[in-house]
Design a protein around this motif. Sequence first.
Motif, short mmCIF file in Angstrom:
data_model
loop_
_atom_site.label_atom_id
_atom_site.label_comp_id
_atom_site.label_asym_id
_atom_site.label_seq_id
_atom_site.Cartn_x
_atom_site.Cartn_y
_atom_site.Cartn_z
N ALA A 193 -45.37 41.15 12.40
CA ALA A 193 -45.02 42.59 12.02
C ALA A 193 -43.67 43.12 12.31
O ALA A 193 -43.68 43.95 11.31
N GLY A 194 -43.34 42.86 12.70
CA GLY A 194 -41.88 43.32 13.12
C GLY A 194 -40.90 42.82 12.23
O GLY A 194 -40.20 42.56 11.45
N ASP A 206 -48.46 37.34 19.34
CA ASP A 206 -48.07 36.73 17.97
C ASP A 206 -48.22 38.02 17.26
O ASP A 206 -47.49 38.04 15.99
N ALA A 207 -49.34 38.68 16.88
CA ALA A 207 -49.68 40.05 15.83
C ALA A 207 -47.91 40.81 15.64
O ALA A 207 -47.60 41.20 14.62
N ILE A 208 -47.30 41.14 17.16
CA ILE A 208 -46.56 42.17 17.07
C ILE A 208 -44.93 41.53 16.53
O ILE A 208 -44.72 42.26 15.96
N HIS A 209 -45.10 40.01 17.31
CA HIS A 209 -43.78 39.30 16.27
C HIS A 209 -43.81 38.84 14.90
O HIS A 209 -43.31 39.51 14.23
N ASP A 243 -36.51 43.48 17.51
CA ASP A 243 -37.52 41.40 18.11
C ASP A 243 -37.65 42.84 19.67
O ASP A 243 -38.11 42.06 20.05
N ILE A 244 -37.30 43.75 19.92
CA ILE A 244 -38.02 44.46 21.32
C ILE A 244 -39.67 44.99 20.97
O ILE A 244 -39.75 44.77 22.26
N PRO A 245 -40.23 45.37 20.19
CA PRO A 245 -41.72 45.28 20.61
C PRO A 245 -42.31 44.34 21.29
O PRO A 245 -42.86 44.20 21.95
N TYR A 246 -41.97 42.92 20.39
CA TYR A 246 -42.33 41.20 21.22
C TYR A 246 -42.03 41.20 21.93
O TYR A 246 -42.87 40.53 22.96
#
Length: 116
Positions: free
Chosen positions: A46-47, A41-44, A26-29
Motif C-alpha cells: 500500500a505504501g 506485506d500489505a502495508i508495504h 517506507d516509514i510505515p513499513y
Amino acid sequence: MLDYIALGILIFAAIVLFYGIIVLHDIPYEIAVHRNHPHQDAIHAAGWVSLFTLHALWPFLWIWAMVYREDRGWGFGARARIPAEQALAQELAELRRRVEHLEGKPRPAPPADGRR
C-alpha cells in the motif's frame, strides 16, 4: 564553469528528492517490521500504491502500522494481556497440580526463583 556546478547541484537535488520520497513512503513499513505487525506485506504494498495516489494513503498507512503492538495486540480489548511467559508458567503450575492429583502423591516444590 558555474553553469556546470549549478547543473550538478540540480541533478543532485533531483536524485535526493526522488530517493527521499521513496524512503518516506517506507516509514510505515519499517514501523510494521519493528512492531512485528501481522500485515507487514500489505502495508508495504500500500505504501507503493500511495506513491501513485499523490500520497493520499500514507497517513492511513502510518496509523495502521502504529496501532498494532506485539505485546498488546491491537489494543482494543478492555483488559490488558498477560505476558506469554506468565501465562505459560500459570499453565505449567496447573498441569503439575492436576498430575499430582491424578497420581495421588505430591512432588517436591520447585525453588522460589523458578530455576531447576
